[in-house]
Design an enzyme around this catalytic site. Structure first.
Site, PDB file in Angstrom:
ATOM      1  N   LYS A  16      33.952   1.522  41.909  1.00  0.00           N
ATOM      2  CA  LYS A  16      33.435   0.505  40.984  1.00  0.00           C
ATOM      3  C   LYS A  16      34.245  -0.788  41.051  1.00  0.00           C
ATOM      4  O   LYS A  16      33.694  -1.879  40.936  1.00  0.00           O
ATOM      5  CB  LYS A  16      33.470   1.033  39.533  1.00  0.00           C
ATOM      6  CG  LYS A  16      32.531   2.191  39.284  1.00  0.00           C
ATOM      7  CD  LYS A  16      32.615   2.675  37.858  1.00  0.00           C
ATOM      8  CE  LYS A  16      33.912   3.342  37.497  1.00  0.00           C
ATOM      9  NZ  LYS A  16      34.218   4.589  38.189  1.00  0.00           N
ATOM     10  N   GLY A  17      35.572  -0.645  41.228  1.00  0.00           N
ATOM     11  CA  GLY A  17      36.454  -1.820  41.191  1.00  0.00           C
ATOM     12  C   GLY A  17      36.022  -2.887  42.169  1.00  0.00           C
ATOM     13  O   GLY A  17      35.965  -4.073  41.840  1.00  0.00           O
ATOM     14  N   GLY A  40      41.554   3.886  37.381  1.00  0.00           N
ATOM     15  CA  GLY A  40      42.373   3.167  38.347  1.00  0.00           C
ATOM     16  C   GLY A  40      41.454   2.489  39.327  1.00  0.00           C
ATOM     17  O   GLY A  40      40.647   3.142  39.974  1.00  0.00           O
ATOM     18  N   HIS A  41      41.496   1.186  39.369  1.00  0.00           N
ATOM     19  CA  HIS A  41      40.670   0.458  40.326  1.00  0.00           C
ATOM     20  C   HIS A  41      41.575  -0.156  41.375  1.00  0.00           C
ATOM     21  O   HIS A  41      42.497  -0.889  41.050  1.00  0.00           O
ATOM     22  CB  HIS A  41      39.868  -0.641  39.616  1.00  0.00           C
ATOM     23  CG  HIS A  41      38.778  -0.098  38.746  1.00  0.00           C
ATOM     24  ND1 HIS A  41      38.052  -0.882  37.885  1.00  0.00           N
ATOM     25  CD2 HIS A  41      38.273   1.142  38.636  1.00  0.00           C
ATOM     26  CE1 HIS A  41      37.156  -0.119  37.269  1.00  0.00           C
ATOM     27  NE2 HIS A  41      37.275   1.099  37.709  1.00  0.00           N
ATOM     28  N   THR A 303      46.808   9.178  39.600  1.00  0.00           N
ATOM     29  CA  THR A 303      47.756  10.297  39.645  1.00  0.00           C
ATOM     30  C   THR A 303      48.150  10.681  41.073  1.00  0.00           C
ATOM     31  O   THR A 303      49.059  11.483  41.259  1.00  0.00           O
ATOM     32  CB  THR A 303      47.120  11.548  38.989  1.00  0.00           C
ATOM     33  OG1 THR A 303      45.902  11.833  39.696  1.00  0.00           O
ATOM     34  CG2 THR A 303      46.820  11.306  37.528  1.00  0.00           C
ATOM     35  N   ARG A 305      46.513  12.547  42.942  1.00  0.00           N
ATOM     36  CA  ARG A 305      46.008  13.887  43.267  1.00  0.00           C
ATOM     37  C   ARG A 305      44.933  13.809  44.341  1.00  0.00           C
ATOM     38  O   ARG A 305      44.102  12.895  44.314  1.00  0.00           O
ATOM     39  CB  ARG A 305      45.369  14.527  42.012  1.00  0.00           C
ATOM     40  CG  ARG A 305      46.354  14.897  40.945  1.00  0.00           C
ATOM     41  CD  ARG A 305      45.655  15.526  39.754  1.00  0.00           C
ATOM     42  NE  ARG A 305      44.900  14.562  38.979  1.00  0.00           N
ATOM     43  CZ  ARG A 305      44.193  14.863  37.894  1.00  0.00           C
ATOM     44  NH1 ARG A 305      44.120  16.110  37.475  1.00  0.00           N
ATOM     45  NH2 ARG A 305      43.544  13.928  37.216  1.00  0.00           N
ATOM     46  N   LYS A 333      31.171   3.217  50.266  1.00  0.00           N
ATOM     47  CA  LYS A 333      31.815   4.093  51.274  1.00  0.00           C
ATOM     48  C   LYS A 333      30.832   4.711  52.272  1.00  0.00           C
ATOM     49  O   LYS A 333      31.048   5.829  52.744  1.00  0.00           O
ATOM     50  CB  LYS A 333      32.624   5.176  50.564  1.00  0.00           C
ATOM     51  CG  LYS A 333      33.832   4.593  49.825  1.00  0.00           C
ATOM     52  CD  LYS A 333      34.798   5.673  49.456  1.00  0.00           C
ATOM     53  CE  LYS A 333      36.181   5.128  49.182  1.00  0.00           C
ATOM     54  NZ  LYS A 333      37.173   6.146  48.911  1.00  0.00           N
TER      55      LYS A 333
HETATM   56  P1  IMP Z   1      41.486  12.297  30.863  1.00  0.00           P
HETATM   57  O1  IMP Z   1      40.495  11.184  30.872  1.00  0.00           O
HETATM   58  O2  IMP Z   1      42.855  11.888  31.345  1.00  0.00           O
HETATM   59  O3  IMP Z   1      41.535  13.011  29.546  1.00  0.00           O
HETATM   60  O4  IMP Z   1      41.002  13.389  31.939  1.00  0.00           O
HETATM   61  C1  IMP Z   1      39.821  14.177  31.745  1.00  0.00           C
HETATM   62  C2  IMP Z   1      39.103  14.402  33.069  1.00  0.00           C
HETATM   63  O5  IMP Z   1      38.566  13.166  33.538  1.00  0.00           O
HETATM   64  C3  IMP Z   1      39.982  14.920  34.198  1.00  0.00           C
HETATM   65  O6  IMP Z   1      39.210  15.778  35.018  1.00  0.00           O
HETATM   66  C4  IMP Z   1      40.353  13.674  34.974  1.00  0.00           C
HETATM   67  O7  IMP Z   1      40.675  13.946  36.316  1.00  0.00           O
HETATM   68  C5  IMP Z   1      39.049  12.909  34.850  1.00  0.00           C
HETATM   69  N1  IMP Z   1      39.240  11.451  34.964  1.00  0.00           N
HETATM   70  C6  IMP Z   1      39.727  10.618  34.025  1.00  0.00           C
HETATM   71  N2  IMP Z   1      39.714   9.361  34.464  1.00  0.00           N
HETATM   72  C7  IMP Z   1      39.198   9.390  35.694  1.00  0.00           C
HETATM   73  C8  IMP Z   1      38.888   8.380  36.661  1.00  0.00           C
HETATM   74  O8  IMP Z   1      39.081   7.178  36.443  1.00  0.00           O
HETATM   75  N3  IMP Z   1      38.364   8.810  37.823  1.00  0.00           N
HETATM   76  C9  IMP Z   1      38.086  10.121  38.064  1.00  0.00           C
HETATM   77  N4  IMP Z   1      38.333  11.088  37.206  1.00  0.00           N
HETATM   78  C10 IMP Z   1      38.887  10.730  36.020  1.00  0.00           C
END
Ligand code: IMP
Length: 442
Positions: A16-17, A40-41, A303, A305, A333
């Site tokens: 999206k960013g 995170g963008h 993160t 990950r 993409k």
């Molecule tokens: P939370 O928003 O940190 O509470 O995470 C809840 C769930 O949403 C988890 O599975 C995160 O990996 C996912 N999540 C939160 N923000 C994002 C994002 O910006 N991109 C993808 N997954 C996200």
């Protein structure tokens, strides 16, 4: 003129960013309306990499007003770090473009501690959250005991009383429920006061500002975070985020009139990814999944990950078209798929021997769904330098056309690389030819 909502149509990380950055060229204001620094963008501008978690990425465009709306939860420390990033790269003047809603809630260090304690298996089921305190901050908002930016404008004694009461309550949760160390409320207050010193001049009653902009004929872009399938109501609950990620919330969470929205654009990655726990019917736990992860750089920008990767899921996407009322979409993409002999797309699910054409609400049911896959021919050519739709290899064009046909909406944008210039625009998105124009003409 046109006001547009842009949302992610999958599980976030759709790219999206970059699309927001591109559309910002045509917008006067860019508004974030939900989520927090779980988002995170990543943007690559002239070879330089920027990662934003809170500040709308439109900040890199001179003179555009960027708004953090009331539905966002803001960690002030993170915001200050983003200020530093901008300063370090010579964009300090751009900070004058930013305003924060006085109704937005703050994330405190204790929200993060509670989030992390839960995730380490001490409380309810592990969600795989980002650990940024998002859920606990929204809980305090809904529980009507959170701290808002308006509170930073109150006198020092009133702010202290509020912060101490919140931290005291959080400490009891940390100690009694999770057997964790408590946090010094004085240190939390000191952090908030330090941030407040920088942020106070940016705090505004933003619904008035947005309406004035709309009345003056300005273009407003509402930038969604995460994605539809992570929505608190319509996503794969409980493996979702704690905010409403769907298009309608752009209005609710920023105090903007529904009738003033012209277009809703969904961002769709050409395949699917997911971070964290939860069912994912088209997931590929094989070499093709690794190929998509490596080629697509599918590692979380928040993160780090590794993201789970899989084929495009039309069941989830049709649901996203429906709940958001998408008018069109941007495919991102597409270049990542180059080199595959065949590309598979999930058209429906099979559940206990039956065909399922809808996206189920039960995660147990979704986990038991097998994708019914259609095989499409792939292409070998590198797409990253292609500037027009007609120049794409025939099978890449067919893939996009197939998505359009099955989703019933057009692909206005096709992205073939991370750079601003690696984008095929098939329609002038801010011409105001969306739903409001249709209503006006009827
Ligand atoms: P939370 O928003 O940190 O509470 O995470 C809840 C769930 O949403 C988890 O599975 C995160 O990996 C996912 N999540 C939160 N923000 C994002 C994002 O910006 N991109 C993808 N997954 C996200």
């Amino acid at each position: 003129m046109a006001n547009m909502v842009l949302i992610g149509a999958q599980w976030g990380d759709e790219g999206k960013g970059k699309i927001v950055d591109l559309l910002t060229a045509h917008a006067d204001l860019v508004v974030r309306f939900q989520g927090g620094n779980n988002a995170g963008h990543t943007l690559i501008i002239e070879g330089e990499k920027f990662i934003f978690h809170l500040i709308p990425s439109g900040i890199l465009h001179e003179g555009k007003q960027c708004v953090i709306g009331s539905g966002v939860v803001v960690d002030p420390e993170v915001l200050l770090r983003e200020f530093e990033q901008l300063r370090a790269k010579g964009y300090e003047r751009s900070l004058e473009q930013l305003v924060i809603s006085d109704e937005a809630h703050l994330i405190l260090p204790t929200h993060c501690r509670i989030d992390q304690a839960r995730e380490s298996g001490l409380g309810c089921r592990k969600i795989g959250t980002t650990g940024r305190g998002i859920g606990p901050a929204y809980e305090d908002k809904m529980g009507r005991c959170g701290l808002r930016f308006i509170d930073l404008l109150a006198d020092a004694a009133a702010l202290k009383e509020k912060v101490y009461a919140i931290v005291d309550r959080h400490n009891r949760v940390l100690a009694r429920l999770y057997d964790q160390e408590t946090v010094d409320p004085g240190a939390v207050l000191a952090g908030i006061e330090r941030a407040a010193g920088v942020l106070r001049p940016l705090i505004r009653k933003t619904p008035y500002l947005l309406r004035e902009a709309a009345d003056a004929g300005k273009n407003i872009l509402f930038e969604g975070a995460q994605g539809t399938l992570l929505d608190i109501d319509h996503g794969t609950f409980p493996f979702v985020t704690s905010s409403s990620t769907v298009a309608a919330n752009a209005c609710a969470a920023s105090g903007f009139a529904l009738g003033l929205i012209d277009q809703v654009l969904g961002v769709v990655k050409a395949y699917t990814t997911r971070v964290g726990e939860g069912p994912f019917p088209t997931e590929l736990r094989d070499d093709t999944g690794d190929f998509l992860r490596d080629r697509g750089g599918e590692y979380g920008s928040t993160t780090g990950r590794p993201r789970r990767c899989g084929w495009l899921d039309l069941v989830g996407l049709r649901y996203a078209v429906l709940v958001n009322g998408l008018d069109a979409f941007a495919v991102t993409k597409l270049d990542v798929l180059s080199g595959l002999e065949t590309i598979e797309v999930c058209e429906a699910y099979e559940y206990q021997g039956r065909r399922l054409d809808y996206f189920p609400s039960s995660v147990e049911m979704l986990a038991g769904c097998r994708p019914i896959l259609k095989r499409l021919p792939g292409w070998q050519e590198d797409l990253s330098g292609i500037l027009s739709f007609d120049e794409l290899p025939a099978n890449a064009r067919r893939y996009v056309n197939f998505m359009e046909e099955r989703l019933g909406i057009p692909a206005h944008v096709v992205s073939v690389g991370p750079g601003r210039e690696q984008t095929i625009i098939r329609n002038n998105l801010f011409t105001g030819n969306g739903r409001r124009a249709a209503i006006d003409n009827s």
